[in-house]
Scaffold this active site. Sequence first.
Site, PDB file in Angstrom:
ATOM      1  CB  SER A  93      -0.854  -0.013   1.265  1.00  0.00           C
ATOM      2  OG  SER A  93      -1.419   1.249   1.484  1.00  0.00           O
ATOM      3  CE1 TYR A 145      -3.769  -2.652   5.723  1.00  0.00           C
ATOM      4  CE2 TYR A 145      -3.287  -0.329   5.313  1.00  0.00           C
ATOM      5  CZ  TYR A 145      -3.598  -1.590   4.838  1.00  0.00           C
ATOM      6  OH  TYR A 145      -3.737  -1.795   3.481  1.00  0.00           O
ATOM      7  CE  LYS A 186      -1.491  -4.261   3.314  1.00  0.00           C
ATOM      8  NZ  LYS A 186      -1.883  -5.598   2.846  1.00  0.00           N
TER       9      LYS A 186
HETATM   10  P1  NAD Z   1     -11.125  -6.606   1.500  1.00  0.00           P
HETATM   11  O1  NAD Z   1     -11.288  -6.588   2.968  1.00  0.00           O
HETATM   12  O2  NAD Z   1     -12.312  -6.348   0.650  1.00  0.00           O
HETATM   13  O3  NAD Z   1     -10.470  -7.988   1.046  1.00  0.00           O
HETATM   14  C1  NAD Z   1      -9.570  -8.713   1.845  1.00  0.00           C
HETATM   15  C2  NAD Z   1     -10.126 -10.120   1.962  1.00  0.00           C
HETATM   16  O4  NAD Z   1      -9.244 -10.915   2.770  1.00  0.00           O
HETATM   17  C3  NAD Z   1     -11.500 -10.173   2.620  1.00  0.00           C
HETATM   18  O5  NAD Z   1     -12.385 -10.883   1.785  1.00  0.00           O
HETATM   19  C4  NAD Z   1     -11.261 -10.917   3.937  1.00  0.00           C
HETATM   20  O6  NAD Z   1     -12.380 -11.692   4.301  1.00  0.00           O
HETATM   21  C5  NAD Z   1     -10.037 -11.737   3.591  1.00  0.00           C
HETATM   22  N1  NAD Z   1      -9.188 -12.108   4.746  1.00  0.00           N
HETATM   23  C6  NAD Z   1      -8.714 -11.309   5.718  1.00  0.00           C
HETATM   24  N2  NAD Z   1      -7.959 -11.997   6.572  1.00  0.00           N
HETATM   25  C7  NAD Z   1      -7.941 -13.286   6.131  1.00  0.00           C
HETATM   26  C8  NAD Z   1      -7.343 -14.475   6.596  1.00  0.00           C
HETATM   27  N3  NAD Z   1      -6.600 -14.505   7.702  1.00  0.00           N
HETATM   28  N4  NAD Z   1      -7.530 -15.617   5.901  1.00  0.00           N
HETATM   29  C9  NAD Z   1      -8.299 -15.626   4.780  1.00  0.00           C
HETATM   30  N5  NAD Z   1      -8.892 -14.520   4.298  1.00  0.00           N
HETATM   31  C10 NAD Z   1      -8.720 -13.357   4.967  1.00  0.00           C
HETATM   32  O7  NAD Z   1      -9.959  -5.577   1.131  1.00  0.00           O
HETATM   33  P2  NAD Z   1      -9.447  -5.046  -0.279  1.00  0.00           P
HETATM   34  O8  NAD Z   1      -9.751  -3.602  -0.352  1.00  0.00           O
HETATM   35  O9  NAD Z   1      -9.887  -5.927  -1.369  1.00  0.00           O
HETATM   36  O10 NAD Z   1      -7.877  -5.177  -0.058  1.00  0.00           O
HETATM   37  C11 NAD Z   1      -7.137  -6.290  -0.501  1.00  0.00           C
HETATM   38  C12 NAD Z   1      -5.689  -6.118  -0.085  1.00  0.00           C
HETATM   39  O11 NAD Z   1      -5.193  -4.892  -0.623  1.00  0.00           O
HETATM   40  C13 NAD Z   1      -5.501  -6.014   1.435  1.00  0.00           C
HETATM   41  O12 NAD Z   1      -4.303  -6.699   1.765  1.00  0.00           O
HETATM   42  C14 NAD Z   1      -5.347  -4.543   1.669  1.00  0.00           C
HETATM   43  O13 NAD Z   1      -4.577  -4.268   2.812  1.00  0.00           O
HETATM   44  C15 NAD Z   1      -4.640  -4.098   0.404  1.00  0.00           C
HETATM   45  N6  NAD Z   1      -4.847  -2.674   0.095  1.00  0.00           N
HETATM   46  C16 NAD Z   1      -6.130  -2.194   0.005  1.00  0.00           C
HETATM   47  C17 NAD Z   1      -6.318  -0.836  -0.255  1.00  0.00           C
HETATM   48  C18 NAD Z   1      -7.721  -0.267  -0.319  1.00  0.00           C
HETATM   49  O14 NAD Z   1      -7.863   0.940  -0.172  1.00  0.00           O
HETATM   50  N7  NAD Z   1      -8.755  -1.047  -0.559  1.00  0.00           N
HETATM   51  C19 NAD Z   1      -5.224   0.013  -0.426  1.00  0.00           C
HETATM   52  C20 NAD Z   1      -3.941  -0.530  -0.340  1.00  0.00           C
HETATM   53  C21 NAD Z   1      -3.761  -1.872  -0.077  1.00  0.00           C
END
Ligand code: NAD
Length: 352
Positions: free
Chosen positions: A133, A157, A161
């Site tokens: 991120s 958080y 990362k």
């Molecule tokens: P999201 O919460 O929609 O998706 C993450 C998924 O991981 C969820 O479906 C959750 O149920 C699953 N999950 C969490 N912990 C788990 C575990 N221990 N075992 C199995 N499944 C698990 O989030 P997103 O927005 O799709 O983000 C996806 C990735 O991208 C994340 O790692 C997040 O940190 C990263 N990210 C997101 C953003 C954003 O703004 N959306 C920005 C930068 C980075």
Amino acid sequence: MEGEWRKSILVTGGAGYIGSHTTLQLLLDGYKVVVIDNLDNSSEEAVRRVAKLAGEYGHNLSFHQVDLRDKEATEKVFSLEKFDAVIHFAGLKAVGESVAKPLLYYNNNIVGTLNLLEIMTAHNCKKLVFSSSATVYGQPNEVPCTEDFPLCAMNPYGRTKLFIEEICRDAHQADPEWKIMLLRYFNPVGAHSSGNIGEDPRGIPNNLMPFVQQVAVGRRPELVVFGTDYKTKDGTGVRDYIHVMDLSDGHIAALRKLFETKDIGCEVYNLGTGQGTSVLEMVAAFEKASGKKIPLKLADRRPGDPETVYASTEKAEQELNWKAQYGIEEMCRDQWNWARKNPWGYGSPETD
Ligand code: NAD
Ligand code: UDP
């Protein structure tokens, strides 16, 4: 990619926002996809809709409800199928919650990732794309952020990362067979143009656009604008919003690079548009796309928020041959289409 040449990709967190959109693009690109997700922040309905949207490719998708911290269950998925690569989205991502529950975040994100890397090693699957991120740039001294900027996390958080990036670098250092892409996302928004899949966070949204969307459909009375005294064009925070479909395509480009480059090592890429947009500009674009008025409450800055963050996109453009195509108008149009068709996301008023 036909028949036996079809590559098989494990997508962790594939029921989530970015994971579901990327899974769809992978299927349409001819990959076989196995999703594992514990559904902590998502719904299996997203996986069903992805399979439907993929049409004839839908049968190349399978789903296991598995928590990455459950090593035995994760191992079992690897024993059923040989994966060519893993895209690792699974993790908790709410900044405020991570401050309140740091141990949960370290346990979920770091232990989950360690389990995954150990199991991948045991099964000789050493190609990984990881969701990092822009938060690892902390409060950048200048913009645009290039990949070689100093790293500084502002909360637990962000530290997960940062630590996972370091763990990946160390794993590759110790065993050069690892090929790893660390993708630093800027601010993903929008939805698939069908409006059938999109972002559906549990509880009160932390991020700007899911909140705006919930105000537009009447689930929340107003948007609280965090900070109006930044040294920006209109005083509100500036970010690099990127359409989730562009972001998904960035993963396909990263995968291709992993498969095609012999000595790729552990590389980091920004995935953003390179454009900075303020909160008020984003709200105006959403009002235009939706025809809805978004009532605003002006408030103090949110602690830890940087003023202005946007990406340098040069490295991804040159090395991944990938560039974001969509602007904020398309992001807001598609986000509204999703919200309009699914005002309660994948759930119902009772599950709010
Ligand atoms: P999201 O919460 O929609 O998706 C993450 C998924 O991981 C969820 O479906 C959750 O149920 C699953 N999950 C969490 N912990 C788990 C575990 N221990 N075992 C199995 N499944 C698990 O989030 P997103 O927005 O799709 O983000 C996806 C990735 O991208 C994340 O790692 C997040 O940190 C990263 N990210 C997101 C953003 C954003 O703004 N959306 C920005 C930068 C980075
Ligand atoms: N923001 C806001 N109200 C909200 C959520 C976010 O004013 O309810 C602002 C926030 O201060 C920042 C921008 O919107 O300037 C993007 O915030 P978000 O949490 O979506 O992304 P991040 O700050 O993690 O880049």
